[in-house]
Scaffold this active site. Structure first.
Site, short mmCIF file in Angstrom:
data_model
loop_
_atom_site.label_atom_id
_atom_site.label_comp_id
_atom_site.label_asym_id
_atom_site.label_seq_id
_atom_site.Cartn_x
_atom_site.Cartn_y
_atom_site.Cartn_z
N GLU A 198 -71.64 32.97 -40.98
CA GLU A 198 -71.20 34.16 -40.25
C GLU A 198 -72.41 34.95 -39.75
OE1 GLU A 198 -68.79 36.84 -42.57
OE2 GLU A 198 -68.66 38.30 -40.94
N GLU A 238 -70.68 33.04 -45.55
CA GLU A 238 -71.29 34.31 -45.16
C GLU A 238 -72.58 34.06 -44.38
OE1 GLU A 238 -71.00 36.99 -48.41
OE2 GLU A 238 -72.12 38.58 -47.41
N GLU A 265 -53.53 42.08 -48.90
CA GLU A 265 -53.97 41.02 -47.98
C GLU A 265 -54.46 39.78 -48.71
OE1 GLU A 265 -54.96 44.17 -48.09
OE2 GLU A 265 -57.13 44.39 -48.00
N SER A 299 -69.13 41.55 -43.93
CA SER A 299 -68.82 40.14 -43.75
C SER A 299 -67.33 39.93 -43.99
CB SER A 299 -69.62 39.31 -44.77
OG SER A 299 -69.05 38.03 -44.88
N GLU A 304 -59.00 44.43 -56.52
CA GLU A 304 -59.17 43.49 -55.42
C GLU A 304 -58.07 42.43 -55.42
OE1 GLU A 304 -62.52 40.80 -55.67
OE2 GLU A 304 -62.83 40.87 -53.52
N CYS A 321 -73.64 42.91 -60.80
CA CYS A 321 -72.48 42.57 -61.64
C CYS A 321 -72.80 42.59 -63.13
CB CYS A 321 -71.96 41.19 -61.28
SG CYS A 321 -71.62 41.02 -59.54
N CYS A 377 -68.87 40.97 -51.34
CA CYS A 377 -68.37 40.37 -52.57
C CYS A 377 -68.16 41.39 -53.67
CB CYS A 377 -69.28 39.24 -53.03
SG CYS A 377 -71.00 39.63 -52.86
N LYS A 426 -62.43 44.28 -59.64
CA LYS A 426 -61.82 42.98 -59.32
C LYS A 426 -60.32 43.00 -59.58
CE LYS A 426 -65.40 40.60 -58.00
NZ LYS A 426 -65.45 40.01 -56.66
#
Ligand SMILES: Cc1cc2nc3c(=O)[nH]c(=O)nc-3n(C[C@H](O)[C@H](O)[C@H](O)COP(=O)(O)O)c2cc1C
Ligand code: SF4
Ligand code: SF4
Ligand code: SF4
Ligand code: SF4
Ligand code: FES
Lengths: 639, 399
Positions: free
Chosen positions: A311, A308, A402, A355, A397, A566, A335, A394
């Protein structure tokens, strides 16, 4: 904060309703009141509930929650106020005059018992088959008030079907007591607003927008509603049965990664106070349960920082040097899957600001079924990959279509802290007593930078530690004492920090030398970064960016869907409160400071994986295939 | 146009706009003084002194304030506000202008019951006429800096939206649910601004008080309940309708006026009121005795009291906003109890438990709806014991 009011919550559902105009000029004043014939002095505007709590008088509550604005709907907290005809809800009554309060009169006790009896009469569910057994506020109240029979009967039939459409959150409204904490969480704390009371009178119940399934509305799966539900009406979609099956299947190689936040909180499930990190005890417990290998999600958190961060450097380079108008800045972190889905729904036009780096969980997933499988000579088909996360999003996710870059489902199961605690108990293990053990190779123990991802500001701090060293060629310790980047820490909803880079640049480190020739183009630049936690705060920043405000000039912004980051995730132990989240964060920062290795780019296993496997470097082809992803504009309205 | 009604106070003569014009020579304090003198209490049911409410709103610090006219008239058996809205628009709107002047508001809002939407055109037309005549708008009646205008908003049809804080929520576009109080609307009302919410009839009374004075007003009614009241009389009588009568009129007198015969019970104050038997017909209609927002329902000997109870309880089970526990579930439990009484399958012990529950609802519910929804149940049980407990046992279900 000069951002404008963005909340859509009704005025009455916001805490500020307590602010009485009468207080003007009197702020800071106190008023002397009587509680149960004892004189006490309280600050003007304190609620009766808070006044009683400060004086060690227990008042039961159900709809009240420290994180939320007042509701005053369950009525369990009623007390007598002298001179008033009716009982008053202590959670909703701001003290502005010298009142006399009685908290345990026959009328009060009878009313409370009636309220419990009424709630139980409509409560369809059995404690012994309920996720909240032994941690349920209704159950606790029934015990406290000595309920030994159902005064007004007890429903025998289910009224509402269970909504288990979502990968993350299950709604069992038969157990709902209509405290509306979830509604206030979703609408006011998170600014998502998928939950609302629908219908009227006795038919009132909590439902989603247009009464659709949760999977078909704009729910971002943050699970914050679960954390604040007093009963088992809301809970996470629990995959532990499938995980047990995998463990019991000798053909399967079952691996598990643990994120830092569950480790900082899981002790609470075993009777410890908040703020005891169980990182190494957990390793031995997981091995005892039967997991074949135990990994530290922080390894891929470190990797995330490299990917990241690279990037970001590339975006800045393309924007500043190449003057490429296509480049989107600020770059947003990606994230937090709750935040990602929030953006996909509410600000899809900003998808390119996200990102492309995957979250640490998903990076690990794709490496486990490629790099790790090859290294250990295991057929990736036989690997079952579990991720212990503080987060209910999560779960969603890892089920995104994908997320199969390894050729398989990269992460098979997202398991919450609460669910893991249950598995550990089921295995007969008392976690705090377990010996301490290290993580398995080839990923080993990771850096403190990855660790602090768990608290709001952590990703930014980890990134800053690396960027400072990459760009300025200095030790972070020379810029920030003990490498603690304090300006991005803490629980303020939105943090904004400027970092002037100065004119003394270092050499470009080896690992990204092929991407940028030198740092001259950053001379004199002031890096502007921001941090937001809780989507309500994210919304404020997004609205500011839309309006071309100061956040639109930022280079990098960390967004976390959950309040506190988190450590306050939707899969964490219940209850949650600002105090509990603070302690969990302290545990994480303390663990970070105790480590030798505190910067992502210094993690030797990270350096090695670029040498051995991701050979064309950060943001190269291999890493792009395995460690990066793309997003889906979803919009607010789902067909 | 219907024949002009006659009455001592509300239906007495009034020339449109005259009270507004009188404001030129009156200060806010003058008006508050007259209101205090008049001892006017709110006509919406709760009976809160209007002068106090206006004084608090006037004293609240804010540049923006609102006057809201509660024309939701949802209490079963009430239709007196409709008469005022149809035939006495000047009294209502002039009263709102006076309120605006007194509390320092520039905006008035009429929250009109959804079912009264057919009145909208005529009310809007009347407001236009007021604007043309400078009774609304800027520098009203030539008084420099006195600006006020009125808009009309249609209600959502829920009974609870007549409760002033639920009304405000509804005005703000939210679900009609009562707010916590304190803070009260006089401080934190519509859009968080100081707001006075008054009943249609309250505004109409104010207009007369400004014209004729508080002392004149006190000449009518009783010592504690001054002025007169519009009663909506319905049920078993030959002359139902809206009557203006002085406070203090007894129930029997009222029954005679309405032409009621063989009366068994009178429900005073609508569904949320109390049900009185013949032995109490000598009671006075007044705040200090049998209080009412205006609804009087008459039931003759043919009526089945359990059936009446059932209707009221069904109403509340549906009309509760569903927010708070005592009201949402409590009403359903009381209705279950009524069904038990109806079928004869009950125990006294359980019915007594329900009575206690009804009392809890009165003190623990969040708003006036839940606080009054058990009134009918409790008063019928108390006042018609014999019928309820005896008739059922014999299996005689009446009609
Ligand atoms: C459930 C409920 C319904 C009400 N409905 C009305 C109504 O339809 N009209 C009205 O004027 N007041 C109604 N009220 C009373 C209002 O809350 C409020 O007291 C009144 O509008 C104040 O005006 P007043 O002081 O002029 O009476 C209702 C109260 C409750 C609890
Ligand atoms: S929600 Fe609470 S009271 Fe209800 S079944 Fe579960 S544990 Fe028992
Ligand atoms: S998971 Fe989050 S977004 Fe979904 S309903 Fe709960 S609070 Fe709202
Ligand atoms: S689902 Fe839970 S939090 Fe939401 S209203 Fe019901 S009991 Fe309260
Ligand atoms: S008393 Fe009834 S109407 Fe009033 S807030 Fe409670 S549920 Fe709603
Ligand atoms: S805790 Fe106060 S009303 Fe629910």
């Amino acid at each position: 904060m000069e951002t404008k009011e963005a909340s859509r919550a009704p005025v009455s559902q916001k805490a500020h309703i307590i602010e009485n105009k009468d207080f003007e000029g009197k702020i800071g004043g106190t008023v002397s009141i009587e509680i149960n014939e004892k004189k006490v002095q309280v600050p003007l505007g304190t609620t009766i509930l808070d006044a009683c709590r400060k004086n060690n008088i227990h008042i039961p509550t159900l709809c009240h929650h420290e994180d939320l604005c007042v509701a005053g709907v369950c009525r369990i907290c009623v007390v007598e106020v002298e001179g008033m005809r009716t009982l008053q809800a202590s959670c909703a009554f701001p003290i502005t005059s010298p009142i006399k309060i009685k908290t345990s009169t026959p009328m009060v006790r009878k009313a409370r018992r009636h309220i419990i009896d009424l709630l139980l009469s409509e409560h369809y569910g059995e404690c012994y088959s309920c996720v909240r057994n032994n941690n349920c506020e209704l159950q606790k109240l029934a015990k406290e008030y000595g309920v030994d029979s159902y005064t007004f009967g007890h429903v025998q039939k289910s009224k509402y079907p269970v909504d288990n459409s979502s990968f993350s959150v299950i709604r069992d409204i038969d157990k709902c007591i209509l405290c509306k904490r979830c509604v206030r969480t979703c609408i006011d704390l998170q600014e998502v607003g998928v939950l609302e009371a629908v219908h009227r009178g006795h038919d009132t119940h909590i439902n989603t927008f247009m009464e659709k399934d949760l999977a078909d509305v704009v729910c971002i799966n943050c699970g914050q509603c679960i954390n604040r539900c007093p009963t088992g009406a809301l809970h996470a979609n629990d995959p532990s049965d499938e995980i047990w099956d995998a463990i019991d299947n000798p053909k399967k190689h079952v691996v598990i990664q643990t994120a830092p936040s569950p480790r900082a909180a899981i002790g609470e499930e075993f009777g410890l106070g908040a703020g005891h990190s169980m990182t190494y005890q957990l390793n031995s417990a997981l091995r005892r349960i039967g997991f074949n290998a135990v990994f530290d999600t922080n390894f891929t958190a470190d990797l995330t920082i490299i990917e990241e961060g690279t990037e970001l450097i590339l975006r800045l380079y393309k924007a500043v040097v190449e003057k490429n108008p296509q480049i989107k800045l600020p770059q947003f972190t990606s994230c937090s899957p709750g935040w990602v889905k929030y953006l996909e729904h509410f600000y899809p036009e900003y998808i390119d600001n996200l990102s492309s780096a995957k979250s640490p969980q998903q990076m690990f997933g794709s490496l486990l079924k490629t790099f790790y499988a090859q290294k250990r000579g295991i057929n990736p088909e036989d690997i079952v990959s579990v991720a212990v996360m503080p987060c209910s999003a999560k779960k969603f996710e890892c089920n995104r279509p994908e997320m199969t870059d390894s050729g398989y489902k990269d992460v098979d199961y997202g398991l919450t802290t609460r669910e893991l605690a249950k598995m550990i108990k089921e295995a007969g293990i008392n976690l705090p007593e377990m010996p301490k053990e290290h993580f398995d190779d080839p990923f080993g123990d990771a850096s403190g930078a990855g660790l602090i991802f768990g608290a709001t500001g952590g990703v930014m701090e980890a990134a800053i530690r690396t960027i400072v060293e990459f760009v300025l060629g200095k030790k972070t310790e020379d810029v920030f004492e003990k490498a603690n980047v304090l300006p991005v820490r803490g629980f303020e909803g939105i943090k904004y920090v400027e970092l002037p880079l100065g004119t003394e640049m270092g050499p470009v480190p080896e690992i990204i030398k092929h991407l940028v020739p030198n740092w001259d183009w950053l001379k004199g630049v002031t890096l502007k970064v921001a941090v937001a936690h809780g989507t309500a705060n994210a919304k404020k920043i997004m609205e500011d960016i839309k309006a071309g405000g100061k956040f639109s000039e930022c280079h990098f912004i960390e967004f976390m869907a959950c309040p506190g980051g988190c450590i306050g995730g939707g899969g964490q132990p219940i209850p949650t409160s600002p105090e509990i989240r603070k302690k969990r964060a302290e545990a994480i920062y303390a663990e970070d400071e105790s480590l030798e290795l505190r910067k992502s780019h210094e993690n030797p296993n990270v350096v090695r994986i670029y040498e051995e496997y991701l050979t064309d470097g950060p943001c190269g082809h291999i890493s792009h295939k395995l460690l990066h992803t793309h997003y889906k504009p979803r919009g607010r309205y789902i067909a | 146009m219907e024949e002009k009604r006659k009455g001592a106070v509300l239906f007495s003569d009034y020339e449109r706009g005259s009270a507004i014009k009188k404001l030129r020579d009156l200060s806010r304090e003058d008006i508050l003084f007259e209101l205090k003198e008049s001892k006017l209490k709110g006509r919406g049911g709760a009976g809160f002194p209007t002068s106090t409410k206006w004084m608090l709103t006037a004293a609240a610090k804010s540049d923006i304030k609102y006057v809201v006219c509660n024309a939701d008239e949802g209490e079963p058996g009430t239709f007196k506000d409709r008469v005022l809205l149809m035939e006495y628009q000047a009294l209502i709107f002039d009263g709102m202008v006076i309120a605006g002047y007194t509390i320092g508001a520039k905006n008035g809002i009429v929250y009109l019951r959804g079912e009264y939407s057919y009145l909208l055109d005529s009310l809007e037309t009347y407001l236009m006429k007021m604007r043309e005549d400078n009774l609304l708008g800027k520098n009203i009646a030539g008084k420099e800096g006195f600006d006020f205008d009125i808009s009309i908003r249609l209600g959502s049809g829920a009974y609870v939206c007549g409760e002033e804080t639920a009304l405000i929520e509804s005005l703000e576009g939210h679900r009609g649910e009562a707010r916590n109080r304190p803070p009260y609307p006089v401080n934190t009302g519509y859009l968080g601004k100081p707001t006075t919410v008054n009943n249609v009839e309250t505004f109409a009374s104010v207009t007369h008080i400004v014209m004729k004075g508080g002392e004149w007003f006190c000449k009518h009614g009783t010592d504690k309940s001054t002025g007169s009241k519009l009663f909506s009389i319905s049920g078993d009588c030959s002359r139902p309708g809206v009557y203006e009568l002085p406070w203090g009129t007894t129930i029997q007198e009222l029954l005679d006026i309405a032409g009621a015969e063989n009366t068994k019970a009178v429900q005073v104050g609508g569904a949320s009121g109390i049900c009185l038997p013949k032995s109490q017909f000598d009671r006075k209609l007044a705040y200090e005795d049998a209080a009412t927002g205006g609804s009087i329902m008459i039931f003759n000997e043919e009526r089945d009291m359990i059936h009446i109870m059932n209707n009221f309880m069904e109403f509340f089970v549906e009309e509760s906003c569903g927010q708070c526990t005592p009201c949402r579930i409590g009403n359903a439990k009381l209705l279950e109890g009524v069904k038990m009484l109806e079928s004869g399958e009950y125990t006294f012990k359980y019915i007594n438990k329900l009575k206690e529950l009804g009392q809890t609802m009165q003190v623990a519910s969040k708003c006036g709806l839940g606080q009054s929804s058990s009134n009918a149940f409790l008063s019928i049980l108390e006042n018609f014991k014999d019928e309820i407990f005896n008739v059922r046992k014999g299996g005689n279900h009446g009609n």
